[in-house]
Each structure stands twice: as C-alpha cells, then as structure tokens.
Design an enzyme around this catalytic site. Structure first.
Site, PDB file in Angstrom:
ATOM      1  N   THR A  35       0.828  -1.210   0.000  1.00  0.00           N
ATOM      2  CA  THR A  35       0.000   0.000   0.000  1.00  0.00           C
ATOM      3  C   THR A  35       0.862   1.261   0.000  1.00  0.00           C
ATOM      4  O   THR A  35       0.388   2.319  -0.399  1.00  0.00           O
ATOM      5  CB  THR A  35      -0.913   0.032   1.240  1.00  0.00           C
ATOM      6  OG1 THR A  35      -0.092  -0.179   2.390  1.00  0.00           O
ATOM      7  CG2 THR A  35      -1.969  -1.052   1.185  1.00  0.00           C
ATOM      8  N   SER A  63      36.168   9.301   2.051  1.00  0.00           N
ATOM      9  CA  SER A  63      35.310   8.558   2.975  1.00  0.00           C
ATOM     10  C   SER A  63      35.644   7.077   2.868  1.00  0.00           C
ATOM     11  O   SER A  63      36.015   6.588   1.795  1.00  0.00           O
ATOM     12  CB  SER A  63      33.835   8.778   2.615  1.00  0.00           C
ATOM     13  OG  SER A  63      33.449  10.101   2.932  1.00  0.00           O
ATOM     14  N   ALA A 121      16.353 -11.575   4.201  1.00  0.00           N
ATOM     15  CA  ALA A 121      15.178 -12.273   4.735  1.00  0.00           C
ATOM     16  C   ALA A 121      13.917 -11.414   4.604  1.00  0.00           C
ATOM     17  O   ALA A 121      12.833 -11.831   4.958  1.00  0.00           O
ATOM     18  CB  ALA A 121      15.415 -12.647   6.191  1.00  0.00           C
ATOM     19  N   SER A 124      14.337  -5.798   6.086  1.00  0.00           N
ATOM     20  CA  SER A 124      14.811  -4.428   5.833  1.00  0.00           C
ATOM     21  C   SER A 124      16.189  -4.143   6.410  1.00  0.00           C
ATOM     22  O   SER A 124      16.418  -3.101   7.037  1.00  0.00           O
ATOM     23  CB  SER A 124      13.806  -3.387   6.365  1.00  0.00           C
ATOM     24  OG  SER A 124      12.616  -3.494   5.668  1.00  0.00           O
ATOM     25  N   ASP A 172       9.819   1.009   4.871  1.00  0.00           N
ATOM     26  CA  ASP A 172      10.932   0.403   5.594  1.00  0.00           C
ATOM     27  C   ASP A 172      11.804   1.466   6.264  1.00  0.00           C
ATOM     28  O   ASP A 172      12.157   1.353   7.444  1.00  0.00           O
ATOM     29  CB  ASP A 172      11.786  -0.441   4.637  1.00  0.00           C
ATOM     30  CG  ASP A 172      10.959  -1.460   3.880  1.00  0.00           C
ATOM     31  OD1 ASP A 172       9.845  -1.774   4.342  1.00  0.00           O
ATOM     32  OD2 ASP A 172      11.417  -1.933   2.830  1.00  0.00           O
TER      33      ASP A 172
HETATM   34  C1  GLA Z   1       8.966  -4.036   0.372  1.00  0.00           C
HETATM   35  C2  GLA Z   1       9.167  -2.549   0.090  1.00  0.00           C
HETATM   36  C3  GLA Z   1       8.205  -1.715   0.928  1.00  0.00           C
HETATM   37  C4  GLA Z   1       6.766  -2.195   0.741  1.00  0.00           C
HETATM   38  C5  GLA Z   1       6.678  -3.706   0.960  1.00  0.00           C
HETATM   39  C6  GLA Z   1       5.303  -4.259   0.670  1.00  0.00           C
HETATM   40  O1  GLA Z   1       9.343  -4.328   1.682  1.00  0.00           O
HETATM   41  O2  GLA Z   1      10.495  -2.185   0.399  1.00  0.00           O
HETATM   42  O3  GLA Z   1       8.322  -0.354   0.589  1.00  0.00           O
HETATM   43  O4  GLA Z   1       6.281  -1.820  -0.517  1.00  0.00           O
HETATM   44  O5  GLA Z   1       7.614  -4.393   0.156  1.00  0.00           O
HETATM   45  O6  GLA Z   1       4.358  -3.750   1.557  1.00  0.00           O
END
Ligand code: GLA
Length: 383
Positions: A35, A63, A121, A124, A172
């Site tokens: 979404t 850097s 996995a 994020s 994320d």
């Molecule tokens: C991945 C993307 C998020 C989101 C999800 C699905 O994790 O990085 O931005 O779109 O998929 O909800």
C-alpha cells in the site's frame, strides 16, 4: 555488546576512536502490504535486530566504510564523485549523498558497521543500514536534532530508490527511523503523517529461507499494474491521486484486465484493514481475521505469496494460542508473522522448525520479537 563491537571495529580499522555509535532497526509490517507506493497506510513495528554504525569525520578524505560481515570488502569513496558500485557501501554512500544535499560541503567520514539483522530475509536490513548511517552522519555533520527523523528516513529512502536503484515505497525507512518501543508506527504514505499506536503484543517472525530471485522484477511488475489501474480509474475520476483511495466500485467500473483489477482490489481493501487493525488493537480485540484476510488477498489477488509462506500461515493457524498469521513485507519468499499468547508463540516457534524442515527440506529461522525503538544515538565520545 554491539555498540562496543562497532566502536572496536572502528578503532582497530582507523586507529582512533569514533565520535559516536548510532543504530537503527529492521522491521516487520503488521498490516498494510503493498500500500505504501499506492498512497495508502502501513503499520510496521521496529524489531529487536539492529545495525550499528560507528562514525567520525575523515579530515582530508576520502570517505571509508568497513563492515564486520564476512566476505565484505572495505569501501573508499568521494561524495563529490560518488557512483554506484554494486557493493554494500552503496547504501552508505547513497545515504550520505542525499542527507548532505551539497556533497562538496559535507565532511568525508569514516564508517564501521556491525549488524545482527539477517540479510535477504525481507526484514529491511538495507533500510537499517541507511537509517543508522543517516542518524550517525547527522550528528557528525552537526545537524540540528530538531530537524527530526523524518528527514533521515527521506534521505535513506532516496538512497535506496535513486542511488542503489531499488524501487520501493517509504515504509521500511520510515519504520527504521521513526518507530517507538512498545508501539506500531501508523504511516499515511500520501501525506507522511504518522501516529504511534500502542502495541505490546509479542510477534513471532518466521523466515521461510526461500530464494527471492524473482522478488524485484515481480515487485516492479506489480507497481506497473497499480499505475495502470490508477490511470484507468482516473479516466472517470481525474481527481483521484492515489490508487489506495479509490472505491471498490471505481475499481470495478474502470477498464482494466482482470489481473490488474485483482491487484487494485487488494490495494484498496488492504489499506482499509490498517484502520481496522488499529481499532482492534486499541480495544483489545483479536486481529486474527484481519491478518487472515490480508494473507488471502496477498495470495489470491496480489499473488505475491509462495507455497512455503502459505504453509507457514496454515501451520501457525493450527497451533493452539495463535490468533493470526500472514506473510509480511514484499512476499515472494521472506518472512511470515504470527501473533498470539506467549505460550502459543513459544509452542509455534518450537514445533514449526522440525515440521517445516521435514516438509520443505530446509530449516526456517524464527525470532520472537516485540515493538522496538527506531534510530538512536547509542554512544558519543566524551559524554
Ligand atoms: C517491500 C518494500 C516496501 C513495501 C513492501 C510491501 O518491503 O520495500 O516499501 O512496498 O515491500 O508492503
């Protein structure tokens, strides 16, 4: 302790102590899947696994970045000529670049990275690295704390989409930057408005350890379908800006293929489930039906589940004390979540490993977690 590991990695690599260590978490999404890039709502929590970044300025440059992870090379780069390398430090470079605004005015930095987040996995890990980098760099560059973590999330998101080149929504990086302990982060992706929703329940994360080779191409395809659906609806509703805000009638009436219509129906209904889940949590009711509806919609309409994820959800729902389960994140492999009583979650964690291994001939991983805190400065030299 990981703060010390990051500090020590910095010191042993660069021969001096860092100025600070900052960290940022991975995330799981409770509901509101696919979404975010459609202007809808999401409801992630930060998980307990994090990435720590030790940093200081590198007078005279260039850097440099090192990581504790095995098989990772050390990176050297100059922000004024930064180019994508395909290496892990692109996340660092990209974030620094977008946070700096004017790279020529930003002091070069040294960076040492330590993480307990599993990579690949779907939890994020890249957002955590970006946001921890942004948090640390904002401190090194003397940025005003009051500018807030939203700016960190935005720089991290631009690093991912514009520098690394991965097409994703805002969820994320926002979760990693803005989440609070004991709370889920409700984010309205059209306006950037946020709300912290008290969420004390434990969550079991189950990684199906499935190869995710198709994930990015399938994700891009879904984004295109959503854009097509929006354009079709706008023929009759030119005022509509985001697919998530369309009505189901508008989706059903607009000219599109049955497949694109199914994708759009998922988005419209899933975004409404966020408010419903928030309401259930606030009033202490079960969230099981909402999680089940979300999973079914992702499986049947958005078609981003896998047989392994469906199996995990079904197995979880057959376990006493489990209230609900569904895939979390993009799908096409990756993780599912389950919520329930503490005993139920413990039993599920114990029973699913041998059962999954037997069924799929590879071992899943599980983590019991609860809503953790977003980006923070863990340690500053001399304070
Ligand atoms: C991945 C993307 C998020 C989101 C999800 C699905 O994790 O990085 O931005 O779109 O998929 O909800």
């Amino acid at each position: 302790m990981s703060v010390e590991r990051a500090h020590d990695l910095f010191t042993s690599t660069f021969g001096v102590a860092p100025l600070l260590v900052a960290s940022a978490p991975g995330r799981v999404n409770l509901i509101g899947e696919h979404t975010d890039y459609n202007g809808g709502e999401v409801l992630p929590i930060a998980i307990e696994q994090r990435t720590w970044v030790a940093m200081d300025a590198a007078p005279g440059g260039p850097s440099q970045a090192v990581s504790e992870a095995p098989d990772t090379a050390a990176g050297r780069f100059d922000l004024t000529t930064a180019v994508r390398t395909g290496e892990w430090w692109d996340y660092v470079q990209g974030t620094l670049l977008h946070l700096a605004g004017d790279p020529a005015a930003a002091a070069p930095v040294r960076v040492a990275v330590v993480s307990d987040l599993p990579q690949g996995a779907g939890l994020s890990s890249s957002a955590a690295l970006e946001v921890a980098t942004a948090r640390a760099a904002a401190h090194v560059w003397g940025e005003d704390e009051a500018q807030g973590h939203l700016r960190l999330a935005q720089a991290a998101h631009r690093a991912e989409t514009e520098f690394v080149g991965v097409s994703c929504g805002m969820m994320d990086q926002a979760a990693s930057a803005l989440a609070r302990r004991g709370h889920a982060l409700r984010l309205w992706c059209d306006t950037g408005k946020i709300d912290h929703v008290s969420f004390e329940r434990a969550v079991l994360v189950i990684d199906t350890a499935t190869p995710r080779a198709l994930r990015q191409s399938a994700f891009n395809e879904r984004r295109e379908s959503c854009a097509r659906a929006l354009a079709a609806i706008q023929l009759d509703h030119p005022e509509l800006q985001d697919l998530a805000h369309a009505t189901l009638d508008a989706v059903d009436d607009a000219p599109m293929t049955p497949e694109v219509r199914r994708r759009a129906r998922h988005v419209v209904q899933e975004t409404r489930r966020v408010a419903q889940l928030v309401d259930a949590v606030r009033t202490g009711r079960s969230v099981g039906q909402l999680l089940a509806a979300s999973h079914a919609s992702l499986r049947d309409d958005y078609e981003c589940s896998t047989p392994e994820l469906d199996w995990v959800v079904e197995f979880a729902m057959g376990t006493r004390g489990i209230d609900g389960a569904r895939l979390t994140g993009a799908g096409w492999g990756g993780c599912a979540i389950a919520v329930g009583t503490p005993d139920g979650l413990r039993d599920l964690a114990a029973s699913i490993i041998p059962a999954f291994t037997h069924a799929w001939k590879r071992a899943p991983r599980t983590w019991l977690t609860s809503a953790s805190h977003g980006a923070m400065v863990d340690w500053v030299r001399g304070s």
